[in-house]
Design a protein around this motif. Structure first.
Motif, short mmCIF file in Angstrom:
data_model
loop_
_atom_site.label_atom_id
_atom_site.label_comp_id
_atom_site.label_asym_id
_atom_site.label_seq_id
_atom_site.Cartn_x
_atom_site.Cartn_y
_atom_site.Cartn_z
N THR A 2 0.83 -1.20 0.00
CA THR A 2 0.00 0.00 0.00
C THR A 2 0.87 1.25 0.00
O THR A 2 2.07 1.20 0.30
N GLN A 31 -0.66 14.15 13.33
CA GLN A 31 -1.19 14.15 11.97
C GLN A 31 -0.28 13.35 11.05
O GLN A 31 -0.75 12.57 10.22
N ASN A 34 -0.72 9.59 11.95
CA ASN A 34 -2.00 9.08 11.46
C ASN A 34 -2.01 8.91 9.95
O ASN A 34 -2.52 7.92 9.43
N ALA A 35 -1.43 9.87 9.24
CA ALA A 35 -1.40 9.79 7.78
C ALA A 35 -0.52 8.64 7.32
O ALA A 35 -0.89 7.89 6.42
N GLY A 38 -2.28 5.34 7.88
CA GLY A 38 -3.58 5.17 7.24
C GLY A 38 -4.74 5.18 8.22
O GLY A 38 -5.81 4.68 7.93
N ARG A 39 -4.52 5.75 9.40
CA ARG A 39 -5.57 5.79 10.42
C ARG A 39 -6.63 6.84 10.16
O ARG A 39 -7.71 6.79 10.71
N THR A 40 -6.28 7.81 9.35
CA THR A 40 -7.24 8.85 8.99
C THR A 40 -7.41 8.86 7.48
O THR A 40 -6.55 8.37 6.75
N ASP A 41 -8.48 9.40 7.04
CA ASP A 41 -8.71 9.52 5.60
C ASP A 41 -7.98 10.78 5.14
O ASP A 41 -8.56 11.86 5.04
N SER A 42 -6.70 10.62 4.88
CA SER A 42 -5.85 11.75 4.54
C SER A 42 -6.11 12.24 3.12
O SER A 42 -6.44 11.46 2.24
N ARG A 43 -5.94 13.51 2.93
CA ARG A 43 -6.03 14.10 1.60
C ARG A 43 -4.82 13.66 0.79
O ARG A 43 -3.75 13.40 1.34
N THR A 46 -1.82 15.70 1.48
CA THR A 46 -1.08 15.35 2.70
C THR A 46 -0.06 14.26 2.39
O THR A 46 1.11 14.35 2.78
#
Length: 94
Positions: A2, A31, A34-35, A38-43, A46
């Motif tokens: 990934t 931030q 997390n990015a 993959g813990r957040t739906d990053s832009r 980002t």
């Protein structure tokens, strides 16, 4: 692999810390963490910023070209594996 795994691998290769990436990208350490995980739906921006901070680029590759890209990235030349090099052919003649 990934995109998150690739970014983590690149971070490890460079020995970059979360703090270092935070400073380079003007993101907070949580931030960045997390990015990268993959813990957040990053832009996409980002992830591009993180890749850029690690002297890398994100690239979209059509699926049908992935075998060729994988071969290229593995260091193998494109084409048959059993073709003798120019040097080998020259030495065979002498």
């Amino acid at each position: 692999m990934t995109v998150f795994e690739q970014l983590q691998q690149r971070r490890g290769e460079l020995g970059r810390t979360l703090q270092n990436l935070s400073s380079l990208t003007a993101m907070s350490v949580p931030q960045v963490s997390n990015a990268l995980n993959g813990r957040t739906d990053s832009r996409l921006s980002t992830l591009e910023a993180l890749a850029d901070a690690m002297d890398a680029s994100l690239v979209v590759v059509p699926k049908h070209l992935m075998p060729e890209l994988a071969r290229l990235l593995s260091g193998k030349t494109i084409g048959p594996d059993d073709v003798a090099s120019t040097v080998d052919r020259f030495l065979e003649g002498h």
